[in-house]
Structure formats: C-alpha cells, structure tokens
Design a protein around this motif. Structure first.
Motif, PDB file in Angstrom:
ATOM      1  N   MET A 192      67.256  71.469  35.958  1.00 54.83           N
ATOM      2  CA  MET A 192      66.771  72.730  35.400  1.00 54.83           C
ATOM      3  C   MET A 192      67.915  73.551  34.812  1.00 54.83           C
ATOM      4  SD  MET A 192      63.901  73.729  38.281  1.00 54.83           S
ATOM      5  CE  MET A 192      63.397  75.276  37.521  1.00 54.83           C
ATOM      6  N   VAL A 193      69.032  73.593  35.513  1.00 56.55           N
ATOM      7  CA  VAL A 193      70.199  74.322  34.992  1.00 56.55           C
ATOM      8  C   VAL A 193      70.667  73.684  33.687  1.00 56.55           C
ATOM      9  CG1 VAL A 193      72.629  74.886  35.409  1.00 56.55           C
ATOM     10  CG2 VAL A 193      70.945  75.229  37.233  1.00 56.55           C
ATOM     11  N   ASP A 194      70.765  72.356  33.666  1.00 56.77           N
ATOM     12  CA  ASP A 194      71.186  71.661  32.447  1.00 56.77           C
ATOM     13  C   ASP A 194      70.241  71.962  31.284  1.00 56.77           C
ATOM     14  OD1 ASP A 194      73.353  70.603  33.785  1.00 56.77           O
ATOM     15  OD2 ASP A 194      72.477  68.605  34.030  1.00 56.77           O
ATOM     16  N   ALA A 195      68.954  72.031  31.554  1.00 58.32           N
ATOM     17  CA  ALA A 195      67.988  72.366  30.501  1.00 58.32           C
ATOM     18  C   ALA A 195      68.232  73.778  29.984  1.00 58.32           C
ATOM     19  CB  ALA A 195      66.563  72.228  31.027  1.00 58.32           C
ATOM     20  N   GLY A 196      68.524  74.703  30.881  1.00 55.71           N
ATOM     21  CA  GLY A 196      68.824  76.071  30.465  1.00 55.71           C
ATOM     22  C   GLY A 196      70.061  76.139  29.582  1.00 55.71           C
ATOM     23  N   VAL A 197      71.076  75.361  29.940  1.00 55.51           N
ATOM     24  CA  VAL A 197      72.293  75.317  29.127  1.00 55.51           C
ATOM     25  C   VAL A 197      71.971  74.730  27.752  1.00 55.51           C
ATOM     26  CG1 VAL A 197      74.591  74.267  28.925  1.00 55.51           C
ATOM     27  CG2 VAL A 197      73.853  75.245  31.109  1.00 55.51           C
TER      28      VAL A 197
ATOM     29  N   ALA B  84      72.055  80.355  33.551  1.00 56.57           N
ATOM     30  CA  ALA B  84      71.044  79.327  33.814  1.00 56.57           C
ATOM     31  C   ALA B  84      70.906  79.081  35.313  1.00 56.57           C
ATOM     32  CB  ALA B  84      71.390  78.035  33.083  1.00 56.57           C
ATOM     33  N   THR B  85      72.029  79.026  36.009  1.00 53.54           N
ATOM     34  CA  THR B  85      72.003  78.798  37.455  1.00 53.54           C
ATOM     35  C   THR B  85      71.297  79.945  38.171  1.00 53.54           C
ATOM     36  OG1 THR B  85      74.024  77.485  37.358  1.00 53.54           O
ATOM     37  CG2 THR B  85      73.450  78.427  39.498  1.00 53.54           C
ATOM     38  N   THR B  86      71.610  81.168  37.787  1.00 49.72           N
ATOM     39  CA  THR B  86      70.956  82.329  38.394  1.00 49.72           C
ATOM     40  C   THR B  86      69.454  82.300  38.136  1.00 49.72           C
ATOM     41  OG1 THR B  86      72.946  83.674  38.201  1.00 49.72           O
ATOM     42  CG2 THR B  86      70.857  84.856  38.413  1.00 49.72           C
ATOM     43  N   LEU B  87      69.062  82.020  36.914  1.00 49.22           N
ATOM     44  CA  LEU B  87      67.634  81.959  36.576  1.00 49.22           C
ATOM     45  C   LEU B  87      66.911  80.884  37.387  1.00 49.22           C
ATOM     46  CD1 LEU B  87      67.820  82.395  32.708  1.00 49.22           C
ATOM     47  CD2 LEU B  87      66.898  84.036  34.354  1.00 49.22           C
ATOM     48  N   VAL B  88      67.520  79.731  37.503  1.00 53.70           N
ATOM     49  CA  VAL B  88      66.907  78.634  38.269  1.00 53.70           C
ATOM     50  C   VAL B  88      66.806  79.001  39.751  1.00 53.70           C
ATOM     51  CG1 VAL B  88      67.203  76.247  39.048  1.00 53.70           C
ATOM     52  CG2 VAL B  88      67.549  76.832  36.637  1.00 53.70           C
TER      53      VAL B  88
END
Length: 89
Positions: A7-12, A21-25
């Motif tokens: 999920m973080v990678d997708a946000g990036v 991205a990490t915070t959002l996930v």
C-alpha cells in the motif's frame, strides 16, 4: 506487513512521499481495525457500509477480487498452519 508495504509503495507510485504514504496507510489500517472492533459488525457489513456504488472503494475491491485476493490470503493462512504442524506446533 507485506500488505502495508504494498500500500505504501502504491502511494509513492501515485506521487506521495514515502513518509506521507506511510502515514496515510497506517491511519487507514488503524481506522479500519478500530471501526471493526468497536462496531462488532460482520466484516461484510462494514465493507458494504463504506463502499459507494462506482466509488473508489468499489473500484479497489473489484481489482482485489479480480486478483483472487481472498484465495491468496486463505492459501497463505493454510500454508502457515501446515508449516506450524511440520515444525511441531
């Protein structure tokens, strides 16, 4: 943790910094878990309550189901269980 990483990678990939991205996930997962625990509802009821017709969640669920998400998760859990038996658990 693999799901979080994906999920973080997708946000990036969508343009967020890795930190954002990490915070959002983390907040998304935390909110989902708290909602599930506090509501006591079946996960299907919760999923339906946050899924708007033709919305973002519906689109995401479609892709997950198309990729056999449930089967992959269930197979992974069974593999874990079988391995625990092999290890004497």
């Amino acid at each position: 943790f693999l799901l979080i990483e994906a999920m973080v990678d997708a946000g990036v990939q969508e343009g967020f910094s890795r930190e954002v991205a990490t915070t959002l996930v983390h907040q998304t997962i935390l909110g989902s878990v708290k909602y599930a625990m506090e509501s006591g509802e079946h996960p299907a009821v919760l999923k339906n309550s946050v899924t708007s017709p033709a919305g973002t969640t519906a689109s995401a669920i479609y892709e997950l189901e198309k990729g056999n998400f449930r089967t992959v998760v269930q197979d992974a859990i069974w593999a874990c269980y079988r391995r625990s038996l092999e290890m004497g658990g």
